[in-house]
Design an enzyme around this catalytic site. Structure first.
Site, PDB file in Angstrom:
ATOM      1  N   THR A  38       0.878  -1.168   0.000  1.00  0.00           N
ATOM      2  CA  THR A  38       0.000   0.000   0.000  1.00  0.00           C
ATOM      3  C   THR A  38       0.912   1.213   0.000  1.00  0.00           C
ATOM      4  OG1 THR A  38      -1.652  -1.242   1.240  1.00  0.00           O
ATOM      5  CG2 THR A  38      -1.892   1.154   1.189  1.00  0.00           C
TER       6      THR A  38
ATOM      7  N   LYS B 196      -6.683   2.142  -3.321  1.00  0.00           N
ATOM      8  CA  LYS B 196      -6.386   1.410  -2.073  1.00  0.00           C
ATOM      9  C   LYS B 196      -6.435   2.362  -0.869  1.00  0.00           C
ATOM     10  CE  LYS B 196      -4.974  -1.921   0.632  1.00  0.00           C
ATOM     11  NZ  LYS B 196      -5.995  -2.826   1.174  1.00  0.00           N
TER      12      LYS B 196
ATOM     13  N   LYS C  78      -0.230   4.475   8.753  1.00  0.00           N
ATOM     14  CA  LYS C  78       0.536   4.905   7.566  1.00  0.00           C
ATOM     15  C   LYS C  78      -0.415   5.174   6.394  1.00  0.00           C
ATOM     16  CE  LYS C  78       1.728   1.661   4.972  1.00  0.00           C
ATOM     17  NZ  LYS C  78       1.710   0.806   3.805  1.00  0.00           N
TER      18      LYS C  78
HETATM   19  P1  NAD Z   1       5.448  -6.842   7.136  1.00  0.00           P
HETATM   20  O1  NAD Z   1       6.086  -5.781   7.946  1.00  0.00           O
HETATM   21  O2  NAD Z   1       4.949  -8.094   7.785  1.00  0.00           O
HETATM   22  O3  NAD Z   1       6.450  -7.286   5.946  1.00  0.00           O
HETATM   23  C1  NAD Z   1       7.277  -6.408   5.244  1.00  0.00           C
HETATM   24  C2  NAD Z   1       8.575  -7.146   4.948  1.00  0.00           C
HETATM   25  O4  NAD Z   1       9.403  -6.304   4.122  1.00  0.00           O
HETATM   26  C3  NAD Z   1       9.389  -7.459   6.216  1.00  0.00           C
HETATM   27  O5  NAD Z   1       9.695  -8.846   6.273  1.00  0.00           O
HETATM   28  C4  NAD Z   1      10.657  -6.613   6.055  1.00  0.00           C
HETATM   29  O6  NAD Z   1      11.799  -7.226   6.587  1.00  0.00           O
HETATM   30  C5  NAD Z   1      10.746  -6.508   4.531  1.00  0.00           C
HETATM   31  N1  NAD Z   1      11.568  -5.392   4.064  1.00  0.00           N
HETATM   32  C6  NAD Z   1      11.588  -4.123   4.519  1.00  0.00           C
HETATM   33  N2  NAD Z   1      12.459  -3.388   3.798  1.00  0.00           N
HETATM   34  C7  NAD Z   1      12.998  -4.217   2.865  1.00  0.00           C
HETATM   35  C8  NAD Z   1      13.941  -4.045   1.818  1.00  0.00           C
HETATM   36  N3  NAD Z   1      14.516  -2.857   1.608  1.00  0.00           N
HETATM   37  N4  NAD Z   1      14.251  -5.116   1.062  1.00  0.00           N
HETATM   38  C9  NAD Z   1      13.672  -6.323   1.276  1.00  0.00           C
HETATM   39  N5  NAD Z   1      12.758  -6.534   2.250  1.00  0.00           N
HETATM   40  C10 NAD Z   1      12.433  -5.500   3.032  1.00  0.00           C
HETATM   41  O7  NAD Z   1       4.260  -6.113   6.354  1.00  0.00           O
HETATM   42  P2  NAD Z   1       2.952  -6.785   5.705  1.00  0.00           P
HETATM   43  O8  NAD Z   1       1.873  -6.825   6.718  1.00  0.00           O
HETATM   44  O9  NAD Z   1       3.354  -8.026   4.977  1.00  0.00           O
HETATM   45  O10 NAD Z   1       2.551  -5.645   4.652  1.00  0.00           O
HETATM   46  C11 NAD Z   1       3.281  -5.423   3.452  1.00  0.00           C
HETATM   47  C12 NAD Z   1       2.545  -4.364   2.640  1.00  0.00           C
HETATM   48  O11 NAD Z   1       1.217  -4.842   2.315  1.00  0.00           O
HETATM   49  C13 NAD Z   1       2.361  -3.033   3.387  1.00  0.00           C
HETATM   50  O12 NAD Z   1       2.490  -1.963   2.463  1.00  0.00           O
HETATM   51  C14 NAD Z   1       0.932  -3.124   3.915  1.00  0.00           C
HETATM   52  O13 NAD Z   1       0.366  -1.835   4.116  1.00  0.00           O
HETATM   53  C15 NAD Z   1       0.247  -3.914   2.822  1.00  0.00           C
HETATM   54  N6  NAD Z   1      -0.922  -4.710   3.248  1.00  0.00           N
HETATM   55  C16 NAD Z   1      -0.876  -5.475   4.385  1.00  0.00           C
HETATM   56  C17 NAD Z   1      -2.004  -6.225   4.752  1.00  0.00           C
HETATM   57  C18 NAD Z   1      -2.016  -7.084   5.994  1.00  0.00           C
HETATM   58  O14 NAD Z   1      -3.102  -7.558   6.376  1.00  0.00           O
HETATM   59  N7  NAD Z   1      -0.887  -7.328   6.655  1.00  0.00           N
HETATM   60  C19 NAD Z   1      -3.163  -6.197   3.951  1.00  0.00           C
HETATM   61  C20 NAD Z   1      -3.149  -5.430   2.785  1.00  0.00           C
HETATM   62  C21 NAD Z   1      -2.034  -4.693   2.439  1.00  0.00           C
END
Ligand code: NAD
Length: 296
Positions: free
Chosen positions: A95, A170, A239
């Site tokens: 997102t 989104k 965020k």
């Molecule tokens: P999360 O924090 O669980 O996972 C993010 C991952 O990215 C982490 O493992 C982190 O180590 C990795 N990361 C960070 N910087 C990095 C880099 N430079 N290179 C490689 N890896 C890197 O987050 P999430 O819950 O999986 O969410 C991910 C995205 O999806 C976000 O933008 C969130 O807003 C969106 N989202 C999440 C959900 C949900 O239910 N969790 C639902 C819809 C959308």
């Protein structure tokens, strides 16, 4: 020809997406900045590499916390702009800030790559079952190219326009979800104070025009049973709300209700904390129903 896919960001969403795509028969490699995330997925059978070892792929699927991380991966380290083979597709499922996405899409296309924003709904459960909802921002030919991958990940896909449009919609969606959590909690608290059980109130709301995904899914699955294990954190929702507020400000469109929702979600940094499940925003509102008169 089956697509080769590198998933960058193996968190709650990216890790599950990678496993779903692998189970669907794609050649998937995962990568994450953090060794802990890589070893968690390696233990589940996913081939993983460190960021400096990314392979040549048809698709780079990003699932990262913010646009700053997306920019870093594309422009700096490991730098997909110079590293990705010409013609490969960068799909951002995070997102993200739509303005940054539009700028990155221009740079990506100028470098001979393709861009698609594909933010998702459905949480870790949807990612693990291939039943996500996806909003698509990009051209039809790019979508066509990666369609088999999108079909393996999602139950529903909606193209809403060119690059950045998926991220615009989104933010609009998450604004509404954040607002519905507050308004539905207030409605349930009001009914509880008037002597109606929350579950009965919800059943009534869900048969009427006040229902939403929050009343139909969040309240029964995560709030009323106090499980609070949706896999989406308060910090990520905050965020998203700040991004929506900033987008409205940049566009010069006054949206006072959006501002009120942003303020309500930022009122107390400890309750809920950024690391808490986002459904906890309803907890103090529901508690008002049981608070003594004069103590509210
Ligand atoms: P999360 O924090 O669980 O996972 C993010 C991952 O990215 C982490 O493992 C982190 O180590 C990795 N990361 C960070 N910087 C990095 C880099 N430079 N290179 C490689 N890896 C890197 O987050 P999430 O819950 O999986 O969410 C991910 C995205 O999806 C976000 O933008 C969130 O807003 C969106 N989202 C999440 C959900 C949900 O239910 N969790 C639902 C819809 C959308």
């Amino acid at each position: 020809m089956s697509l080769t896919i590198t998933v960058i960001g193996l968190g709650q969403m990216g890790g599950n997406m990678a496993l779903t795509l692998k189970a669907a028969g794609f050649a998937v490699t995962g990568s994450d900045l953090f060794e802990q995330a890589r070893s968690r997925l390696a233990a589940q059978g996913l081939p993983v590499v460190a960021p400096e070892e990314l392979p040549a792929s048809d698709v780079y699927l990003l699932s990262l916390p913010t646009s700053a991380h997306v920019r870093e991966v594309i422009e700096q380290s490991p730098g997909l702009l110079s590293l990705a083979p010409k013609g490969s597709v960068i799909v951002d499922t995070s997102t993200s800030d739509p303005q940054v996405s539009r700028e990155l899409a221009e740079n990506v296309i100028a470098a001979g790559l393709q861009w698609l924003d594909a933010p998702v709904s459905g949480g870790p459960k949807g990612a693990a079952s291939g039943k996500l909802g996806m909003l698509l921002g990009g051209d039809e030919r790019t979508i066509e190219r990666v369609l088999p991958m999108l079909e393996a990940m999602s139950a529903k896909r909606t193209r809403v326009g060119g690059p950045g449009s998926g991220h615009v919609v989104k933010l609009a969606n998450n604004y509404l979800c954040a607002a519905h959590l507050l308004t539905t909690a207030e409605a349930v608290a009001m009914a509880a104070k008037a002597g109606v059980e929350p579950a009965a109130c919800l059943a009534g709301l869900n048969s009427g025009s006040g229902r939403s995904a929050v009343s139909e899914v969040n309240f029964p699955e995560w709030i009323l049973n106090e499980r609070f294990d949706s896999g989406f954190t308060t910090g990520l929702m905050r965020k998203d709300l700040r991004l929506a507020r900033d987008a409205a400000e940049q566009l010069g469109i006054p949206l006072p209700l959006l501002q009120a929702v942003v303020d309500a979600w930022h009122g107390n940094a400890d309750h809920p904390a950024d690391s808490d499940d986002f459904n906890h925003i309803a907890t103090p509102i529901l508690a008002r129903a049981t608070q003594a008169e004069g103590n509210q």
